[in-house]
Design an enzyme around this catalytic site. Structure first.
Site, PDB file in Angstrom:
ATOM      1  N   GLU A  86       0.779  -1.227   0.000  1.00 19.50           N
ATOM      2  CA  GLU A  86       0.000   0.000   0.000  1.00 19.50           C
ATOM      3  C   GLU A  86       0.821   1.294   0.000  1.00 19.50           C
ATOM      4  O   GLU A  86       0.413   2.274  -0.610  1.00 19.50           O
ATOM      5  CB  GLU A  86      -0.926   0.014   1.232  1.00 19.50           C
ATOM      6  CG  GLU A  86      -1.955  -1.102   1.251  1.00 19.50           C
ATOM      7  CD  GLU A  86      -3.037  -0.901   0.204  1.00 19.50           C
ATOM      8  OE1 GLU A  86      -3.312   0.257  -0.177  1.00 19.50           O
ATOM      9  OE2 GLU A  86      -3.608  -1.914  -0.258  1.00 19.50           O
ATOM     10  N   SER A 469     -44.029 -35.025  41.028  1.00 15.88           N
ATOM     11  CA  SER A 469     -43.684 -35.217  42.443  1.00 15.88           C
ATOM     12  C   SER A 469     -42.474 -34.410  42.886  1.00 15.88           C
ATOM     13  O   SER A 469     -42.209 -34.316  44.088  1.00 15.88           O
ATOM     14  CB  SER A 469     -43.437 -36.701  42.714  1.00 15.88           C
ATOM     15  OG  SER A 469     -44.613 -37.448  42.499  1.00 15.88           O
TER      16      SER A 469
END
Length: 810
Positions: A86, A469
């Protein structure tokens, strides 16, 4: 000479005109330029990460995948690769590369098309952080002016760091560290030269030239960058040759999770979204949960193993799909069709999909997800695959592989320890497990189903099922609180009820249909006698029960106002039931379940700290305060001046002790006795099985851990007539608690003040006579110790009924 003087004057005038033009542009644009100093405070969109209490990453959420990194941590080799790609003059220029700009202008004039662009890294930082991507000369002028300002106010390292962490690199990756994780599943510090060059080449065309979407263009760009690095002296000829010849090795990787804990991570995500809104996905929060890495993985394994065991008891249901070979399709084309089908089928809980390609006498050939072939032997699951007929029946055992599978069947397999494959199937039943610290409600593990890949529905927090239960301990606690004792006698006999709130006439039964006559409450709960529980509630009163359990923290707004409550017919989630059992485990204090322990921001500063109501062991009980918040002022917490919120007592200490001793009997002598295999004396709990049976439960605990396990079908299909809480859910609980309690000492609860231990007649529940041979010991609150009885006090003797005896006792 005259021509030269004219040319010189013309050039000077041109330079002056250009200077005036640039000065005018600067004066026109500079007032509207943003403040470069804001770059120092820029807040990058960073995903939320969710961790266990041990620091393992279990979830990452956010549209943009980003992992910011400091300049000092960036590998020098990658810096060179990016500069070669770049801006190789980055550390020399002042933000603008004049030669590069002139080259870009000349390319535009000569070709009529945009060429290299001439932007430096600094100009790209200006564009990425402040400007749009529109291609206009005005935007370019702004970019140049901003670049100059940025160079004046920030160091080169700061500018490089801003570019490194912001640039878009395809597949929702922002910044090069995030891209390294997405494309290679590694940190950028672990990548090779070829991989560094590949990443450095992506910014030019991130959506087209990344190594997944465009491997060939990406490779060409990579090799060009490697050539530039060679020309610039960054690498030598040998390194260039090796890197240029390297294949493209990228593939898509998700977040690098330490292990999968999707249900827990999803719960944390939802809570963070509720707390912080959409900023939860972008502000880089680090969420530290209460989840134990070890126990979470254990919970997942035990749930999967428990469901697989249940599933094997009910037979093989056949292939998931059938893709028989077509006569007009070539072998190559058929294999491609099969490969596509198996590739698109997700792996569930380690169960791999495979296609049957050939059936032999004692084995079958199978095609795997990766395109390879394997063999499934007769002994590895095929021989045991008796067909499923119903939840209560299986067909005849198979005699050959052809009795089990056909060519083109999509089946499930699992790897054995020796590398061979085992036939399996994804269980149709589901399960959930949630485990809490009873002292403060911290969730240490939570599993919401067989596999998050298969179903995101979290049954631990979202499935509202009848507890059966498993709810009885709270009915009996209410009775003990009201003046009943563990020795109170209730008749276990048939009952027929007509109630406007119940449909038609109700004739409840015990499991097995037997009746046992007058029964002590301790024995009735130990053996889970339904009729005793109903008669007990009948005497206690439904309204009184609802008032009591409302005080324990149950949401009773939708509870049925009838005697069916005694059998747990209301609905609740496994997490709600586990939270209630925490009261039984911790001595009678209310705690609230919580998952998020702490939240740190992107800078590592703590912005939230949970301060749950906590039981204080070994200290005097502190009355509950009005400060019932789950969060104190942050400055107090950070300063160390915040105090723990004391948990509120909601169950009388002596009642809690007695009900706990009964639930210990459930494990030692009752429906939970399979848990004796753990070899501990401090375990307590209760099974639960609803009509059908549709739901199987076991909730149990010791002083340090409380865990609830549930098994059932999402569509309420019966589990099978031989399936109960003790057979389907309890084995999961046992396998989990075996490891969860490894570091928990086996300790007996101390006898609280006001509780006495006396000998009673096991038949009448009254004090035993001196020298009575069959007398047993029982715990009582000291003001409720029964009187001594005689032979005429036995149920059915001397004209006294069970109800008469109860009246005598109370």
């Amino acid at each position: 000479m005259s021509f030269l003087r004219y040319l010189s004057r013309l050039s000077l005038l041109g330079i002056l005109a250009l200077t005036w033009l640039l000065a005018g542009v600067f004066l026109f644009l500079s007032p509207g330029l943003p403040d470069v100093q804001t770059l120092r405070d820029v807040k990058l969109q960073t995903p939320m990460q969710v961790y266990t209490r041990d620091g393992d990453l279990i979830g990452q959420f956010g549209e943009q995948k980003r992992t910011p990194m400091l300049f000092a941590d960036i590998p020098p080799q990658f810096i060179q690769a990016l500069l070669a790609a770049e801006d190789d003059g980055f550390f020399r220029h002042s933000g603008v590369d004049i030669a590069g700009l002139m080259r870009a202008v000349s390319e535009l004039v000569l070709t009529g098309a945009k060429g290299s662009g001439g932007s430096t890294l600094t100009m790209q930082v200006a564009r990425n952080y402040f400007l749009s991507l529109e291609r206009t000369f005005m935007r370019k002028f702004n970019e140049i002016l901003l670049a100059i300002q940025i160079e004046r106010e920030l160091s080169k390292e700061e500018i490089f760091e801003l570019y490194f962490n912001r640039v878009f690199l395809g597949h929702r990756a922002y910044g090069f560290e995030a891209a390294a994780q997405v494309y290679y599943g590694k940190s950028i510090t672990e990548l090779s030269l070829a991989q560094h060059a590949m990443l450095a080449g992506i910014p030019k065309a991130p959506s087209r030239s990344n190594p997944i979407t465009g491997p060939q263009p990406g490779k060409e760009r990579r090799n060009w960058i490697l050539g530039r690095m060679l020309d610039l002296g960054y690498i030598d000829q040998q390194a260039w040759a090796q890197a240029s010849a390297a294949p493209v090795s990228a593939s898509h990787h998700g977040a690098r999770l330490s292990f999968a804990a999707h249900y827990a991570a999803e719960m944390a995500r939802q809570q963070m979204l509720d707390r912080y809104g959409m900023a939860a996905y972008t502000d880089g929060y680090q969420v530290h949960t209460t989840i134990s890495s070890e126990l979470q993985q254990l919970a997942q394994q035990t749930v999967i193993a428990g469901l697989a065991t249940y599933d094997r008891r009910h037979g093989y249901r056949g292939p998931e799909r059938q893709l028989p070979p077509e006569a007009e399709t070539t072998a190559t084309a058929q294999r491609e069709l099969w490969q596509a089908a198996v590739a698109e089928t997700p792996v569930v809980a380690g169960m791999e999909p495979a296609i049957v390609t050939r059936i032999r006498e004692t084995a079958v050939d199978i095609l795997l997800r990766d395109g390879s072939d394997a063999v499934l032997e007769w002994e590895n699951g095929l021989r045991q695959a008796s067909p499923y007929l119903s939840e209560n029946a299986m067909g005849r055992a198979p005699q050959a592989p052809s009795d089990v599978v056909d060519e083109g069947d999509l089946i499930r397999i699992q790897a054995n320890a020796d590398g061979s494959w085992q036939l399996t199937q994804v269980p149709a039943a589901q399960a959930a497990l949630v485990s809490l610290n009873p002292d403060n409600g911290a969730i240490v593990s939570i599993v919401g189903g067989m596999g998050f890949e298969n179903s995101k529905f979290n049954r631990a927090t979202q499935a509202r099922r009848q507890p059966g239960s498993s709810f009885k301990p709270f009915v009996y606690s209410a009775a003990l609180d009201a003046g009943f004792t563990a020795a109170s006698i209730i008749n276990d006999a048939p009952v027929v009820l007509e109630d406007n709130t119940l449909e038609d006439i109700w004739r409840p039964e015990n499991d097995g249909g037997q009746f046992h006559g007058p029964t002590r409450l301790r024995w009735a709960l130990t053996k889970s006698r339904n009729l005793v529980s109903i008669r007990l509630l009948q005497q206690l009163g439904v309204k009184r029960l609802i008032s009591y359990i409302d005080g324990l923290g149950f949401d009773t707004s939708e509870y049925p106002n009838d005697l069916s409550l005694a059998l747990g017919t209301q609905v609740m989630t496994p997490l709600e039931l586990a939270t209630a059992y925490a009261i039984l485990a911790n001595g009678g204090f209310a705690v609230q379940p919580f998952l998020i322990e702490r939240v740190d921001d992107v800078e590592g500063e703590t912005v939230y700290q949970a301060t749950p109501a906590t039981v204080c062991r070994g200290c005097n009980e502190t009355p509950a305060t009005d400060a019932g918040e789950d969060e104190l002022r942050m400055e107090d917490i950070l300063a160390g001046t915040a105090t723990t919120i004391p948990a509120e007592r909601v169950m009388e200490e002596r009642v809690n002790f007695i009900i706990n001793s009964i639930l210990q009997d459930v494990v030692k002598r009752g429906t939970g006795r399979r848990a004796l295999t753990l070899g501990r004396d401090d375990l307590a709990g209760k099974t639960g099985t609803t009509n059908g049976p549709m739901d199987a439960w076991f909730s149990g605990y010791n002083r340090d851990v409380v865990t609830t396990a549930w098994v059932g079908f999402d569509n309420y299909t019966p589990l099978g007539r031989r399936e109960f809480g003790g057979t389907a859910a309890l084995p999961i609980w046992i396998d989990y608690m075996r490891e969860a309690l490894a570091e928990s000492p086996d300790m007996e609860r101390p006898l609280p003040p006001g509780v006495v231990h006396v000998r009673i007649d096991p038949v009448t529940g009254l004090l035993a006579s001196p020298g009575q041979s069959n007398a047993i010991f029982e715990y009582f609150r000291e003001e409720l110790v029964p009187v001594q009885g005689g032979p005429d006090d036995r149920p059915g003797a001397g004209g006294k009924t069970t109800d008469d005896l109860i009246k005598d006792i109370f």
